[in-house]
Design an enzyme around this catalytic site. Structure first.
Site, PDB file in Angstrom:
ATOM      1  N   ASP A 198      49.664  11.490  34.677  1.00 36.08           N
ATOM      2  CA  ASP A 198      50.159  11.233  35.869  1.00 36.08           C
ATOM      3  C   ASP A 198      51.848  11.297  35.842  1.00 36.08           C
ATOM      4  O   ASP A 198      52.242  10.738  34.932  1.00 36.08           O
ATOM      5  CB  ASP A 198      49.620  10.193  36.786  1.00 36.08           C
ATOM      6  CG  ASP A 198      48.287  10.284  37.108  1.00 36.08           C
ATOM      7  OD1 ASP A 198      47.605  11.405  37.281  1.00 36.08           O
ATOM      8  OD2 ASP A 198      47.432   9.168  37.368  1.00 36.08           O
TER       9      ASP A 198
ATOM     10  N   ASP B  90      45.502  15.944  41.519  1.00 37.12           N
ATOM     11  CA  ASP B  90      45.282  14.954  42.387  1.00 37.12           C
ATOM     12  C   ASP B  90      45.731  15.622  43.923  1.00 37.12           C
ATOM     13  O   ASP B  90      45.207  15.329  44.911  1.00 37.12           O
ATOM     14  CB  ASP B  90      45.987  13.743  42.245  1.00 37.12           C
ATOM     15  CG  ASP B  90      45.606  12.933  41.005  1.00 37.12           C
ATOM     16  OD1 ASP B  90      44.441  13.039  40.559  1.00 37.12           O
ATOM     17  OD2 ASP B  90      46.359  12.088  40.394  1.00 37.12           O
TER      18      ASP B  90
END
Length: 155
Positions: A111, A127
């Site tokens: 991430d 995401d």
């Protein structure tokens, strides 16, 4: 169908390329300001979901991935009504695959996008695709699904 395949492949490729760039250019657990007070690029390895919930439970995410892909395939059959609905399903598919690739390869997801103006989970391109895909599908289902059929049946 080809355009939707190309969109999915482009999103998956973008997700994997951004993740590879972050891994190569930002040390783990370090940040670089991208837009001051708005967005930073922060390299983290997340073996869970948002905010590292269910950390290390990869078996759970494999099951969720299979279920999500089965649901998308099932919904695709009834998706001819709306391009927005199909686009939402494509985004969900691409986001699911993007994160699944990481989970299979590394047992975690990379991430990088950190919103500096609010306490929010650090996220990635996959995401974002998942989130927008769910939003598009929900908007279609809540506000447009069946509206055309209902108006034709009452005339």
């Amino acid at each position: 169908m080809i355009i939707y395949t190309l969109i999915a492949l482009a999103i998956i490729a973008a997700d994997q390329l951004v993740k590879a760039w972050v891994v190569a250019n930002i040390p783990l657990n370090e940040s670089q300001v991208f837009i001051p007070h708005v967005l930073s690029l922060t390299h983290i390895q997340n073996s869970g979901a948002a905010y590292s919930m269910l950390e290390g439970k990869q078996w759970f995410f494999y099951i969720v991935t299979i279920v999500a892909l089965a649901v998308v395939a099932f919904l695709w059959k009834d998706s001819r009504k709306s391009q927005w609905y199909r686009f939402g399903l494509v985004l969900i598919f691409a986001g699911t695959i993007g994160n699944f690739i990481d989970r299979l390869r590394f047992q975690y997801v990379t991430d990088m996008f950190q919103l500096d103006f609010v306490n929010f989970a650090i996220f990635n391109v996959a995401d974002m695709a998942l989130t927008f895909g769910v939003i598009f599908v929900l908007i279609y289902v809540l506000f447009f699904d069946g509206k055309g059929e209902h108006s034709r049946n009452t005339q």
